[in-house]
Design a protein around this motif. Structure first.
Motif, PDB file in Angstrom:
ATOM      1  N   ALA A   1     -17.333 -18.397  27.335  1.00 22.39           N
ATOM      2  CA  ALA A   1     -18.006 -17.138  27.633  1.00 22.39           C
ATOM      3  C   ALA A   1     -19.507 -17.405  27.631  1.00 22.39           C
ATOM      4  CB  ALA A   1     -17.646 -16.060  26.618  1.00 22.39           C
ATOM      5  N   LYS A   2     -20.259 -16.484  28.202  1.00 18.27           N
ATOM      6  CA  LYS A   2     -21.703 -16.660  28.302  1.00 18.27           C
ATOM      7  C   LYS A   2     -22.361 -16.253  26.990  1.00 18.27           C
ATOM      8  CE  LYS A   2     -25.491 -15.521  31.482  1.00 18.27           C
ATOM      9  NZ  LYS A   2     -25.824 -14.823  32.737  1.00 18.27           N
ATOM     10  N   ARG A   3     -23.242 -17.112  26.497  1.00 16.49           N
ATOM     11  CA  ARG A   3     -23.979 -16.815  25.267  1.00 16.49           C
ATOM     12  C   ARG A   3     -25.175 -15.926  25.601  1.00 16.49           C
ATOM     13  NH1 ARG A   3     -25.415 -22.086  22.671  1.00 16.49           N
ATOM     14  NH2 ARG A   3     -23.841 -21.834  21.039  1.00 16.49           N
ATOM     15  N   PRO A   4     -25.329 -14.798  24.905  1.00 22.60           N
ATOM     16  CA  PRO A   4     -26.501 -13.949  25.163  1.00 22.60           C
ATOM     17  C   PRO A   4     -27.798 -14.729  24.997  1.00 22.60           C
ATOM     18  CG  PRO A   4     -24.918 -12.803  23.768  1.00 22.60           C
ATOM     19  CD  PRO A   4     -24.440 -14.225  23.871  1.00 22.60           C
ATOM     20  N   ALA A   5     -28.771 -14.483  25.873  1.00 24.61           N
ATOM     21  CA  ALA A   5     -30.012 -15.252  25.878  1.00 24.61           C
ATOM     22  C   ALA A   5     -30.754 -15.160  24.550  1.00 24.61           C
ATOM     23  CB  ALA A   5     -30.914 -14.781  27.024  1.00 24.61           C
ATOM     24  N   ASP A   6     -30.710 -13.981  23.909  1.00 21.85           N
ATOM     25  CA  ASP A   6     -31.438 -13.852  22.647  1.00 21.85           C
ATOM     26  C   ASP A   6     -30.793 -14.685  21.544  1.00 21.85           C
ATOM     27  OD1 ASP A   6     -29.259 -12.015  22.737  1.00 21.85           O
ATOM     28  OD2 ASP A   6     -30.082 -10.970  20.994  1.00 21.85           O
ATOM     29  N   HIS A   7     -29.474 -14.983  21.662  1.00 19.32           N
ATOM     30  CA  HIS A   7     -28.819 -15.849  20.681  1.00 19.32           C
ATOM     31  C   HIS A   7     -29.359 -17.271  20.765  1.00 19.32           C
ATOM     32  CE1 HIS A   7     -24.896 -13.336  19.961  1.00 19.32           C
ATOM     33  NE2 HIS A   7     -25.996 -12.611  19.874  1.00 19.32           N
ATOM     34  N   VAL A   8     -29.721 -17.717  21.975  1.00 20.93           N
ATOM     35  CA  VAL A   8     -30.218 -19.072  22.150  1.00 20.93           C
ATOM     36  C   VAL A   8     -31.487 -19.275  21.334  1.00 20.93           C
ATOM     37  CG1 VAL A   8     -31.048 -20.772  23.826  1.00 20.93           C
ATOM     38  CG2 VAL A   8     -29.191 -19.214  24.446  1.00 20.93           C
ATOM     39  N   LYS A   9     -32.412 -18.325  21.420  1.00 19.60           N
ATOM     40  CA  LYS A   9     -33.658 -18.427  20.651  1.00 19.60           C
ATOM     41  C   LYS A   9     -33.393 -18.310  19.155  1.00 19.60           C
ATOM     42  CE  LYS A   9     -38.366 -16.648  20.324  1.00 19.60           C
ATOM     43  NZ  LYS A   9     -38.371 -16.795  18.855  1.00 19.60           N
ATOM     44  N   ARG A  10     -32.501 -17.399  18.767  1.00 18.30           N
ATOM     45  CA  ARG A  10     -32.199 -17.213  17.354  1.00 18.30           C
ATOM     46  C   ARG A  10     -31.590 -18.465  16.748  1.00 18.30           C
ATOM     47  NH1 ARG A  10     -29.929 -12.509  14.145  1.00 18.30           N
ATOM     48  NH2 ARG A  10     -30.813 -13.988  12.670  1.00 18.30           N
ATOM     49  N   LEU A  11     -30.714 -19.136  17.490  1.00 17.79           N
ATOM     50  CA  LEU A  11     -30.123 -20.371  16.985  1.00 17.79           C
ATOM     51  C   LEU A  11     -31.190 -21.438  16.789  1.00 17.79           C
ATOM     52  CD1 LEU A  11     -26.892 -20.548  19.165  1.00 17.79           C
ATOM     53  CD2 LEU A  11     -26.962 -20.257  16.685  1.00 17.79           C
ATOM     54  N   ALA A  12     -32.120 -21.519  17.741  1.00 16.05           N
ATOM     55  CA  ALA A  12     -33.201 -22.501  17.622  1.00 16.05           C
ATOM     56  C   ALA A  12     -34.085 -22.210  16.415  1.00 16.05           C
ATOM     57  CB  ALA A  12     -34.035 -22.518  18.900  1.00 16.05           C
ATOM     58  N   ASP A  13     -34.320 -20.941  16.141  1.00 17.77           N
ATOM     59  CA  ASP A  13     -35.149 -20.561  14.994  1.00 17.77           C
ATOM     60  C   ASP A  13     -34.434 -20.800  13.672  1.00 17.77           C
ATOM     61  OD1 ASP A  13     -37.140 -19.760  16.716  1.00 17.77           O
ATOM     62  OD2 ASP A  13     -36.592 -17.633  16.663  1.00 17.77           O
ATOM     63  N   SER A  14     -33.107 -20.624  13.673  1.00 18.41           N
ATOM     64  CA  SER A  14     -32.345 -20.728  12.430  1.00 18.41           C
ATOM     65  C   SER A  14     -32.002 -22.168  12.075  1.00 18.41           C
ATOM     66  CB  SER A  14     -31.062 -19.899  12.538  1.00 18.41           C
ATOM     67  OG  SER A  14     -30.347 -19.916  11.312  1.00 18.41           O
ATOM     68  N   PHE A  15     -31.529 -22.928  13.073  1.00 20.14           N
ATOM     69  CA  PHE A  15     -31.152 -24.322  12.841  1.00 20.14           C
ATOM     70  C   PHE A  15     -32.269 -25.211  13.377  1.00 20.14           C
ATOM     71  CE2 PHE A  15     -26.979 -22.126  13.258  1.00 20.14           C
ATOM     72  CZ  PHE A  15     -26.558 -22.297  11.939  1.00 20.14           C
ATOM     73  N   LYS A  16     -33.205 -25.558  12.503  1.00 20.73           N
ATOM     74  CA  LYS A  16     -34.447 -26.200  12.927  1.00 20.73           C
ATOM     75  C   LYS A  16     -34.257 -27.596  13.488  1.00 20.73           C
ATOM     76  CE  LYS A  16     -37.057 -22.770  11.441  1.00 20.73           C
ATOM     77  NZ  LYS A  16     -37.774 -21.898  12.397  1.00 20.73           N
ATOM     78  N   GLY A  17     -33.153 -28.264  13.128  1.00 21.99           N
ATOM     79  CA  GLY A  17     -32.965 -29.633  13.590  1.00 21.99           C
ATOM     80  C   GLY A  17     -32.014 -29.769  14.747  1.00 21.99           C
ATOM     81  N   ALA A  18     -31.491 -28.654  15.248  1.00 23.20           N
ATOM     82  CA  ALA A  18     -30.438 -28.720  16.266  1.00 23.20           C
ATOM     83  C   ALA A  18     -30.877 -28.103  17.589  1.00 23.20           C
ATOM     84  CB  ALA A  18     -29.187 -28.003  15.759  1.00 23.20           C
ATOM     85  N   TYR A  19     -30.309 -28.642  18.659  1.00 24.96           N
ATOM     86  CA  TYR A  19     -30.406 -28.021  19.967  1.00 24.96           C
ATOM     87  C   TYR A  19     -29.092 -27.282  20.224  1.00 24.96           C
ATOM     88  CZ  TYR A  19     -34.562 -30.751  21.148  1.00 24.96           C
ATOM     89  OH  TYR A  19     -35.831 -31.273  21.180  1.00 24.96           O
ATOM     90  N   SER A  20     -29.158 -26.259  21.048  1.00 18.03           N
ATOM     91  CA  SER A  20     -27.921 -25.604  21.468  1.00 18.03           C
ATOM     92  C   SER A  20     -27.675 -25.929  22.932  1.00 18.03           C
ATOM     93  CB  SER A  20     -27.973 -24.091  21.240  1.00 18.03           C
ATOM     94  OG  SER A  20     -29.099 -23.510  21.851  1.00 18.03           O
ATOM     95  N   SER A  21     -26.434 -25.758  23.362  1.00 23.33           N
ATOM     96  CA  SER A  21     -26.074 -26.111  24.732  1.00 23.33           C
ATOM     97  C   SER A  21     -24.922 -25.231  25.190  1.00 23.33           C
ATOM     98  CB  SER A  21     -25.671 -27.594  24.819  1.00 23.33           C
ATOM     99  OG  SER A  21     -24.543 -27.849  23.995  1.00 23.33           O
ATOM    100  N   THR A  22     -24.661 -25.291  26.478  1.00 19.73           N
ATOM    101  CA  THR A  22     -23.536 -24.547  27.037  1.00 19.73           C
ATOM    102  C   THR A  22     -23.028 -25.294  28.258  1.00 19.73           C
ATOM    103  OG1 THR A  22     -22.787 -22.322  27.697  1.00 19.73           O
ATOM    104  CG2 THR A  22     -24.867 -23.095  28.629  1.00 19.73           C
ATOM    105  N   GLY A  23     -21.951 -24.805  28.814  1.00 20.80           N
ATOM    106  CA  GLY A  23     -21.394 -25.435  29.998  1.00 20.80           C
ATOM    107  C   GLY A  23     -20.425 -24.497  30.677  1.00 20.80           C
ATOM    108  N   TYR A  24     -19.900 -24.948  31.779  1.00 24.11           N
ATOM    109  CA  TYR A  24     -18.959 -24.165  32.560  1.00 24.11           C
ATOM    110  C   TYR A  24     -17.957 -25.111  33.188  1.00 24.11           C
ATOM    111  CZ  TYR A  24     -17.265 -21.592  36.709  1.00 24.11           C
ATOM    112  OH  TYR A  24     -16.483 -21.024  37.684  1.00 24.11           O
ATOM    113  N   GLY A  25     -16.706 -24.888  32.914  1.00 25.69           N
ATOM    114  CA  GLY A  25     -15.634 -25.676  33.496  1.00 25.69           C
ATOM    115  C   GLY A  25     -14.344 -24.894  33.377  1.00 25.69           C
ATOM    116  N   LEU A  26     -13.309 -25.361  34.011  1.00 28.75           N
ATOM    117  CA  LEU A  26     -12.051 -24.636  34.021  1.00 28.75           C
ATOM    118  C   LEU A  26     -10.907 -25.603  33.756  1.00 28.75           C
ATOM    119  CD1 LEU A  26     -13.905 -23.652  36.752  1.00 28.75           C
ATOM    120  CD2 LEU A  26     -12.303 -21.774  36.555  1.00 28.75           C
ATOM    121  N   SER A  27      -9.755 -25.041  33.391  1.00 26.27           N
ATOM    122  CA  SER A  27      -8.570 -25.883  33.240  1.00 26.27           C
ATOM    123  C   SER A  27      -8.310 -26.656  34.523  1.00 26.27           C
ATOM    124  CB  SER A  27      -7.351 -25.028  32.892  1.00 26.27           C
ATOM    125  OG  SER A  27      -7.518 -24.348  31.675  1.00 26.27           O
TER     126      SER A  27
END
Length: 569
Positions: A340-366
């Motif tokens: 599912a699509k991650r809300p854009a504001d979650h991307v920034k919040r994750l970056a602010d909360s987990f200082k050492g991690a990057y977040s990522s996403t993708g799109y593929g199907l069975s």
């Protein structure tokens, strides 16, 4: 607190990738014909599961799987898989036979997957959340007679055993009515090596069921080549990043890799980029019995987890729980979202909360063996609404208009994917297959998207009448068919309702005779035998007159959603 290291740029990774294709034989690219179409392929990719177990042997002493108190090394996993394969052959299982699974994520499930495919049989991972009726449909559709079952799932299959002629293998926990135990089959083959080279690249490896817009689940036939195309493609992306100075520094800081396996292994995300990719990169897999954010925080901290994969809801809940517990989870380097699509504001919040991690996403199907697009590192921060660019070096993406021509940058059209990870077709559904696969090898996804000038894809809608609820596909027609079985429901229309936690929830408008009132609890009780819980409506609207229609006499779902949801439609 560990700070986030600078990431290599897209240009640096691209330069490293070009060198990698010329120097690493694993990633050498050529062309081959598959089902009459020409594809880019990895020329030297292994053909079958022998190669996966060879990779396990290379990482032999490292921890492969952690499940509660049980810990298997990669050598343990390879040994158990080979023994189970030999045990299946002694049972009379032959190349092309089908073995189904219906269990939670367990080390035995992993050894069953590898052992079954090593023996040349085809694995059929069934959705553990399905009802008895849904299990019956899939087993009748594919014809699998051998099923690995947990004790908690066993009542569904005991009721079908005689009718379908099933041989039930008890996995975790014994139960009355089982024909064999997993351990007994493994013991029968212990110490024996099944013959190598039984399987060829384009032989079937698995049948994975996915909900379709036609209602009943569809069996997606995946090959060994498709699997290797997926895991080597993602391995290529990781390797290219590590070939850059910044990527090498990030890899050194991360240390030994570990992933929290919180997604079900009966989905292609779980099997391909989580499970089998881990085998080739030597990544420890820590299994969760069920999703509990507090338990996830504990496991990440204790097992020094570096990678997390889940639907967007899960990473958001992980973040909130870690903050509430005062845990920084410094070992995390990547939080990936899929399904599912991650809300854009979650991307920034994750970056602010987990200082050492990057977040990522993708799109593929069975249907594409999970191959499609990827968006990570700084690109994801810059374009949080996009699912990324085509995964190199084998996958291509087009945005196609109704006339079959590519749409201009930024203009919406249907997303088409071409990759050697493409499926062989839908089981027993040649007409459905023909509708979605072009003669030159493109898969029509049924999703509407745009592509910008840099190749970044954004999914904006679905042509298919489908709801994606927390990463689970729900076919609207299937739910509608179940609803109208109710004696007081004359008509039903099912559609997606935006949901902050799940992305989308199931909404239903029903037409009943005046004076008839059906509560949502009553409706869910009625649907219990036909639909898994995630498919049942969470929002319900009553009409005492026929639902609105368009000129073709189809229910006007867009108009209905706008009428009922207003600005949120």
């Amino acid at each position: 607190m560990r700070e986030r290291l600078p990431a290599p740029s897209r240009e640096e990774i691209t330069e490293a990738a070009m060198k990698l294709m010329g120097t690493n034989p694993f990633f050498e690219v050529g062309e081959d014909e598959i089902n009459g179409a020409t594809y880019r392929v990895f020329k030297n990719a292994p053909n079958n599961t022998d190669g996966l177990l060879f990779m396990c042997d290379l990482h032999a002493d490292k921890t492969a799987v952690v499940s509660g108190d049980l810990r298997w090394s990669f050598a343990d996993l390879a040994r158990e898989a080979r023994a189970f394969a030999a045990g299946l052959l002694k049972m009379g299982v032959k190349k092309g036979d089908l073995v189904a699974t219906a269990t939670r994520n367990t080390p035995e499930w992993m050894a069953t997957y590898l052992g079954t495919t090593l023996a040349g049989a085809v694995i059929v991972p069934l959705n553990g959340w399905w009802t008895e009726a849904e299990m019956e449909f899939a087993l009748q559709d594919c014809g699998a007679k051998i099923v690995l079952v947990d004790a908690e799932q066993s009542p569904k299959f005991l009721a079908l055993k005689d009718t379908l002629g099933l041989t039930l293998i008890s996995g975790t926990g014994e139960f009355d009515g089982a024909d064999r135990s997993w351990t007994s089959i493994r013991d029968d083959g212990d110490g024996e090596a099944p013959p190598a080279g039984v399987v060829q690249a384009d032989d079937l490896m698995s049948i994975m069921y996915t909900s379709g817009s036609t209602g009943d689940p569809k069996g997606v036939m995946l090959t060994h080549r498709g699997t290797w195309s997926c895991i080597l493609s993602f391995g290529f992306v990781l390797s290219a990043a590590k070939e850059t100075p910044k990527g090498a520094a990030m890899a050194e800081a991360a240390g030994d890799l570990g992933i929290l396996v919180s997604v079900p292994l009966f989905h292609v995300t779980g099997t391909h980029p989580v499970f089998m990719l881990s085998l080739i990169i030597g990544r420890k897999m820590v299994l969760m019995r069920s999703w509990k954010p507090e338990e996830a925080v504990r496991l990440i901290k204790e097992e020094k987890i570096t990678n997390f994969v889940g639907v967007p809801t899960m990473s958001h809940e992980l973040m909130l729980t870690a903050e509430a517990m005062g845990e920084e989870l410094e070992t995390l380097t990547d939080l990936s979202a899929g399904g599912a699509k991650r809300p854009a504001d979650h991307v920034k919040r994750l970056a602010d909360s987990f200082k050492g991690a990057y977040s990522s996403t993708g799109y593929g199907l069975s249907e594409t063996s999970a191959l499609g697009t990827y968006n990570g590192l700084d690109d994801y921060q810059a374009k949080p609404g996009s699912c990324g660019r085509a995964v190199p070096p084998l996958t291509d993406i087009r945005i196609v208009g109704p006339d079959g021509n590519d749409m201009p940058a930024g203009e919406p059209g249907e997303v088409w994917i071409k990759t050697p990870g493409i499926f062989k077709g839908y089981l027993n559904l040649p007409e459905e297959t023909a509708k979605t696969l072009t003669p030159d090898g493109w898969f029509k996804t049924g999703d509407v998207g745009t592509m910008d000038e840099e190749g970044f894809v954004t999914i904006v809608d679905r042509i298919k009448d489908m709801i994606v609820r927390g990463g689970e596909n729900v076919a609207c027609l299937e739910v509608e068919s179940a609803l109208v079985k109710h004696p007081n429901i004359l008509e039903a229309a099912v559609f997606a309702v935006p949901d902050a936690r799940l992305g989308e929830a199931v909404g239903a408008a029903i037409y009943t005779e005046p004076g008839i009132d059906i509560t949502i609890d009553e409706l869910n009780d009625f649907l219990e035998e036909d639909l898994a819980p995630f498919k049942r409506p969470e929002h319900l609207w009553h009409f005492n007159e026929p639902l609105p229609r368009v000129g073709t006499e189809k229910v006007d779902k867009p108009g209905l959603r706008k009428q009922l949801l207003g600005a949120n439609a």
